[in-house]
Structures are given as C-alpha cells and as structure tokens.
Design a protein around this motif. Structure first.
Motif, PDB file in Angstrom:
ATOM      1  N   PRO A 528       0.829  -1.213   0.000  1.00  0.00           N
ATOM      2  CA  PRO A 528       0.000   0.000   0.000  1.00  0.00           C
ATOM      3  C   PRO A 528       0.859   1.256   0.000  1.00  0.00           C
ATOM      4  N   ASP A 529       0.374   2.282  -0.694  1.00  0.00           N
ATOM      5  CA  ASP A 529       1.033   3.588  -0.800  1.00  0.00           C
ATOM      6  C   ASP A 529       2.354   3.522  -1.546  1.00  0.00           C
ATOM      7  N   THR A 578       0.526   3.501  -9.620  1.00  0.00           N
ATOM      8  CA  THR A 578       0.366   2.594  -8.492  1.00  0.00           C
ATOM      9  C   THR A 578      -0.666   1.548  -8.889  1.00  0.00           C
ATOM     10  N   THR A 582      -4.530   0.500  -4.466  1.00  0.00           N
ATOM     11  CA  THR A 582      -4.050   1.640  -3.677  1.00  0.00           C
ATOM     12  C   THR A 582      -4.862   2.882  -3.981  1.00  0.00           C
TER      13      THR A 582
END
Length: 779
Positions: A528-529, A578, A582
C-alpha cells in the motif's frame, strides 16, 4: 595564374576519384543540415504560428462549476483573458458507428478575441443558423483528426439528446487531444450547453490567461491556486506543455539529422585536412619547383585553399540545389517540413548561413595543411633511404622466425612504425565508423520498440473502455478472450507540490494481478502507498527513487512512496503509477467525498499473448460486445519515427562517402611511403606479389584499428546519446539497445575488405615500378 591553373588541372586528373567523393560527401552534409533545420522549424514553428495568430493564452485553468474563475483577470501579471467559459465533459461518437472521443464542450456566443480558434475548415458558430433543431459544433483539429470528423458530419454526445453537426474545425495553441489523457476541445452555443443533462461533476469553468511575461507562468499558476483554492481547480495546462506536445517526435528526428550532419561535417573536415597534408608530403618536389620558378609561400597556400574550397563550394551548391528542388517531394514529415520551412521568414537567409558555415568550416580545416605547403623549402632535402625505420624490433624478428608471412609482418610494421602519422590516419577513419555505429544503434533501438515493446514501457497493445457495459459484465467479456490479459486502470489529474502544474496519477493492475511495468530502477510497487514514477515526474519534482511525494487530487492529498522508476512514454513521463487497489484505498480513506462509491476502472489495458494480432483481437471484442466496447490500439512512438530508418540509411551513405575519401588518402599515403622502400624490399628477396601484400596489409591494419576503435567508441556514444534523449524527453534512461555483435563484426569486416580491395591496384602498380624509378623518390 596560368601555372596555378595548370597545376590544379593536373592535380584533379591525378586525384579524380577522391575529389568526386569529397564533393558528394559535402553535398550530403549540406542536405542533412538543411533538412535538420527544416524539421526543427516544423517541430516548433507551427505551434508558434498558431499561438501568435490566435493571440494565445499562456495558462489554462480548469475549475469546478461554481468557482469564480473570472476573478483571475485581476491578477497583476495577466494582460488579457479568454473566457471564463462554462464547460461540460462529455463523450462524442461520430455517426454512423464511428470513432469516439472525450470532449470538453465550451459554451460561447462569439469567437473570443484572446486565444481565438483559427478556422481551418468550415466556419464558426452562427447564433441564427445553429440555434434550430440542428445544432452546430466546432472541433479542435487534433480531436477532429482522431475522430476522422469533418464539416458536415454528425456527432452524438452523451447527455445531449439532439445530434450535433460539425460546422467547423479550428487550430489552437492549447494542449491537443490524446485518447485517455487529455480531452479534445469543442465549442458550442450557450443554449446547446445548457441542454446537457450532465451531472455537477462533469460541469466546470475554463479560463485562459495571457500574461505580460511568459516567464511568470509558474508564479501565476500558484497565485491562481491560492486565490481559487486547490480543491476548486481540476486541471492546469501551460504554454510550455502545449509547445512540447506540438514538437512531438519531429524534434527527435531533427536532432538526429543535426547530430549526424555536424558529425559528418567534422569527419569531412578531417578527411579534407588529412588529404591535403598527405598530398603535400607526396608532392614536395613539385611544390619546391613551384617556389623555385617564383611562387611565393602565400601563393602556394592560396592555391591549395582555392582548390579545396572549390570542392566545398561545389558540394554545398549541389546539396542546396537538391534540397530546394527535391526536398518537398520526399514522402512523410520531411517533405512536409521542407514545404513549411519555405513559407517562414527565416528561409530567406538561413540556408545561406548554413551553406556558408559548411564552406567556412571545411576551409578552416584546410588552412593548417595548406600553411605547411607554404613552408616547403625551394630546394628539396634528401630523405633517408631507409624509410622502414631502422633495425627491426624483436617482435618482428620473432614473427618472421615463426614463419608468419613476410607480407603480414612487414605490413604491420609499415602501418604503425610512425605512431603520430598512423594515429592521425586511424582517428580520421574512425570518425565515420563511429557515426555509422551510432546510426545502427538508433535503428536497433527503434526495432526494440517495434519487436519488444514490453521492454520499453509498452506491454499493452490495446486499451478498452465502455460507457454502457457494467464493470462485472465488461470484466467477463474481456476475460473470455483467450489471447489477452486485461488489467483494470484509472487515471486522475493531480496538482504537484507548490501547485504550479498537473501530473497524471494512474492506478493500473491490482495487487493480485500486477501490471508488467518496465521497471529500470528500484522495484515494482507491491504494498500500500507504493508507486513507481516516470523520469519526467522525478525531474519535475526533483525527486529520486525512495522519496515520498505528495500530490493533491480535487483538494485531497495523496502521499505515495516512490519505490521504482519505469520507462514511461506517456505525458512526457510525468506519470506516477500505483495499483488500482491503492488508488481505491485512498479514495475510501477520505480522498473521495463521503458516501461516494470507490471508482470503477476507467479503462482496461490489454496485454496480448505471443502471436496474437491486435487487429484481430480488437475486431473480436467489438463484435462480442455488439459495438458497445471501444477498443483502441495504444500508439507506439516507433510508429511516428519511421522516417528515422530512411534518414539513417541516407546518413550512413554520406558517411561511407566520407570514409571512402579518407580511405583513398590512406591508400595513397601507404603506397607512396612503400614506394620509397622498393629497393630495400626487393633487395631482401620479396617478389612483386609479396610487395603488393605488404602495401595491402598495411592499409588493412590501419583500417582494422580504425574500425575497432570507431565501433567501440560508437557503442558507448550511442548508448549515452539515446539514453540522454530518453531522459530529456521524460521517458527515462534504459531504452538504448546496442546493435548485435554479428552486425558490428560485419561492419568491421566490410571496412577492412573495402580497404584491402581499394589498395590492391595501386599497390600492384607500385610493386611493378622499375628500380631506377624508385630511386627518384629519395628526394
């Protein structure tokens, strides 16, 4: 004067092939430089012309519907404004069953004075004619080309019940339409815009700002964001982006022509200078006789300069005439660029400057060699009878003891026993081969884009989207195709830190099915991120792999960890990518308005399996969806650079001419030097055939050294230049592909074979000379 003319005539008869090669090479250099200048004009001046004629805006601000965008006219740096216009984002399709495109409709009652669209086909909107049942629309030329639309065609727009008739096509100086990236601009009357039932999220305002000083662009954007609020601005575009978008791949082609033109000019200057130096050494007695009969050193220098400047003038004139007569007949963008260049004011003087520069450059290279001719004494000095350099080295004696053919041993020694002179010959021959290797590297890199696009950031060949199919139904349809793998994706525009411009935030693939990005630094995004970025975005933010970056989408911040850099050919590399997971997590965490569902995929990128044909897959999907699925091929930059291949062949031909001219000089120097050794070579028992082998092998060894050095340096220079172009264009380094070793070995073998073949006949003639004739060469 008569003596100088007779000497020049005799000189031309003795060196006719070399003179022809020099003239042809100079003509090719001139053509390359003129076409490079025309392509640069073609790449930049159309935008500049459209900007000037339309009194264009330097900044375009796109805001939400209720924003007071008109207040930006009060900024001190703003000289004039275009709008603000009420806008509606919609999807248009050409009838019947034609292409689709996303449009930004702008409502206006009359054509604006600032950033005025320039009509190129049809007419502008008319309040009386286009107010009835048949409503009119004017399309920007970029979206009209993408849709194959022309005046008289009918469009169906989502949210508007009535069909709209295309009444005009106009050029603007704004960022053009790109499918999936930026919408096309279209103009309609205000009541047509009011008839749209689009929701509030599809409505907005757009204003163009014309600045007193274009250098204040970033500052004005920052002031506009501060005044209106970051959450009210949806997109920002500037004149720099529009200009870069208009330049496109023509700038790369122009740079390639200019690079090789200048490189070939350097190679030609070295070849001419080397030819004069060699001929001065070979005609010392003739020059001494000229001085003995009354020629001054200045007259000798001017005589050499006049002869070779005559070659340069003839070649430049031939190249300029061919460009003028045949330039517009070349198919593709080169012919279009030449035709456009003739209409520009600088065409009246710039070709003369370029042609004169070529002559001056070549003339400057000949001055030093001609000056040496002026210093030759009137009484020739006796030369050493042993030009072979004295006692043989231990290596030479051991090679002869191992029964290596004497022709090879003496040829090697003859080629390199004068290091300075041999190094100069190797360097002059290596320059054309270096440039040929760079051209081959460019060709191979383009082939990589075509044959292995997945390695240069283009794994997907098709993109699919639909406004009518549900997400589940669309996913099932794409999954039913056995020859593809579909990756869901979505894109949003984000403001960079400082709020001076916009970038593309892309969610593509999922954690369970990651998209195969071409990551060349760092690693792929998994957690994530985490995200990967293009080189253009890293340069824009002055960031590096490993940094955390912050961006704003519709007033809500996104903070992402850049864990890798990928090759990104879209949007000049100003893209951060991404996973769709996400992007959805950020939305559900508060980036989206409360209560709104997570975003559905805007599109699906389709990666084809080996052997699948993009056209067949597109037709199958269109048929299976009954026309409700829009499938487009993702453009490959190599498709727009097809002219590079023809340009590379032409430039290689020019470089071959230069190399042949330098080879003629090298062969002449070798034959002349060995001719003074005939007495010694025959005295030690060498036959005429072996003497011929000595001369041929000496020429071949010099050429082999030049070929190896030129190709080795060319490989390094090719990779550096191509990656430099990738970095400056925003794509990023890692796109360069070196030619196959077999091709490089073939280039080396061909160079050595041509050199050996060209030296056989002069060497045989020298070996058959009588001993008495050879003795005369001692002076």
């Amino acid at each position: 004067m008569r003596a100088a003319a007779r000497w020049a005539q005799a000189h031309l008869r003795a060196h006719r092939p070399a003179a022809v090669l020099i003239v042809l090479a100079t003509a090719g250099i001139t053509i390359s430089l003129l076409l490079a200048t025309a392509l640069f004009a073609y790449a930049t001046d159309p935008w500049q012309r459209a900007f000037t004629q339309s009194s264009g805006a330097h900044v375009w601000i796109h805001t939400r519907a209720g924003t007071a965008a008109g207040s930006l006219a009060g900024l001190d740096e703003v000289r004039a404004t275009s709008g603000p216009f009420r806008t509606v984002r919609t999807t248009a399709s050409l009838q019947p069953g034609g292409a689709k495109a996303t449009l930004e409709l702008r409502g206006t009652a009359k054509r604006p004075a600032t950033a005025a669209p320039q009509i190129v086909a049809g007419r502008w909107l008319d309040a009386d004619t286009d107010a009835g049942a048949t409503k009119g629309i004017v399309l920007d030329s970029s979206v009209a080309r993408a849709m194959w639309a022309k005046p008289g065609d009918s469009l169906v727009l989502s949210g508007i019940a009535a069909h709209l008739r295309v009444v005009g096509v106009a050029d603007t100086a704004e960022v053009g339409f790109r499918a999936g990236e930026s919408p096309g601009v279209a103009w309609v009357l205000p009541h047509t815009l009011a008839a749209s039932d689009a929701g509030g999220d599809q409505r907005g305002r757009t204003i163009g700002l014309q600045l007193t000083d274009p250098a204040d662009t970033d500052y004005v954007v920052q002031r506009a964001v501060t005044r209106l609020g970051a959450d009210q601005i949806t997109d920002v575009s500037t004149w720099r982006q529009a200009k870069a978008d208009a330049e496109g791949d023509n700038q790369l082609l122009g740079r390639l022509l200019g690079l090789f033109g200048l490189g070939a000019l350097l190679a030609a200057a070295l070849a001419v200078g080397g030819a004069i130096s060699t001929r001065v050494r070979g005609h010392l007695r003739d020059i001494a006789i000229l001085k003995a009969i009354g020629f001054t050193p200045g007259q000798v220098v001017r005589m050499f300069l006049a002869l070779h400047l005559g070659f340069a003038l003839l070649g430049v004139a031939l190249g300029a005439l061919l460009t003028q007569a045949l330039g517009t007949l070349v198919p593709g963008r080169i012919g279009e660029a030449t035709a456009l260049w003739r209409q520009l004011p600088e065409h009246a003087w710039l070709p003369w400057v370029i042609s004169g520069g070529v002559v001056v450059f070549i003339g400057s290279a000949t001055c030093l060699a001609a000056w040496r001719a002026g210093r030759v004494p009137p009484v020739p000095v006796a030369r050493a009878a042993t030009a072979t350099g004295g006692r043989a080295s231990g290596l030479t004696r051991r090679a002869l003891g191992l029964r290596v053919p004497p022709a090879l041993v003496l040829g090697w020694r003859s080629a390199f026993h004068r290091p300075l002179r041999s190094s100069a010959a190797v360097a002059r021959l290596a320059v054309p081969l270096l440039l040929i290797t760079i051209a081959l590297g460019t060709w191979t890199t383009l082939d990589r884009f075509t044959s292995h696009p997945e390695n240069v950031g283009l794994p997907a060949a098709l993109t699919a989207r639909s406004d009518t199919l549900g997400e589940r139904e669309l996913g099932q349809l794409l999954a039913s195709q056995p020859r593809t793998t579909a990756y869901p994706g979505a894109e949003v525009q984000a403001l960079i830190p400082g709020q001076t411009g916009t970038i593309t935030l892309r969610g593509l693939g999922t954690e369970a099915q990651p998209y195969p990005f071409a990551v060349v630094e760092g690693r792929a995004a998994h957690g994530p991120d985490e995200a990967i970025a293009g080189q253009g975005l890293l340069d824009l933010l002055d960031a590096h792999v490993g940094d955390w970056v912050r961006m704003t989408v519709a007033g809500h911040p996104h903070v992402l960890h850049i864990v890798g850099r990928n090759i990104e050919t879209a949007d000049a590399g100003r893209v951060v990518s991404t996973t769709l997971d996400t992007l959805r997590d950020d939305d559900t965490a508060g980036a989206a308005p409360a209560g709104s569902p997570p975003p559905r995929p805007d599109f699906y990128d389709l990666v084809l399996h080996d052997g699948a044909d993009p056209g067949a897959v597109r037709d199958a999907l269109t048929k299976a969806s009954a026309g409700r699925l829009e499938v487009r091929e993702i453009p490959n930059p190599a498709d727009q650079l097809s002219a590079v291949r023809a340009v590379s062949l032409a430039l290689i031909a020019v470089l071959i001419l230069i190399g042949l001219a330098e080879l003629a000089t090298t062969v002449g120097a070798t034959v002349r030097d060995r001719s003074r050794d005939l007495l010694a070579l025959k005295a030690v028992g060498l036959t005429p055939r072996q003497i011929t082998g000595v001369i041929v092998s000496a020429t071949a060894f010099v050429t082999l050294a030049a070929a190896v050095a030129g190709t080795a340096l060319g490989l390094l220079a090719s990779e550096w230049l191509i990656n430099l172009q990738g970095r400056t264009s925003g794509w990023g380094t890692g796109i360069a592909q070196q030619p196959a070793p077999a091709i490089l070995l073939l280039v080396i073998a061909l160079a050595v074979t041509i050199a050996a073949t060209a030296s056989v006949l002069p060497a045989a003639r020298a070996a058959r000379r009588r001993l008495a004739d050879s003795a005369s060469d001692l002076l």
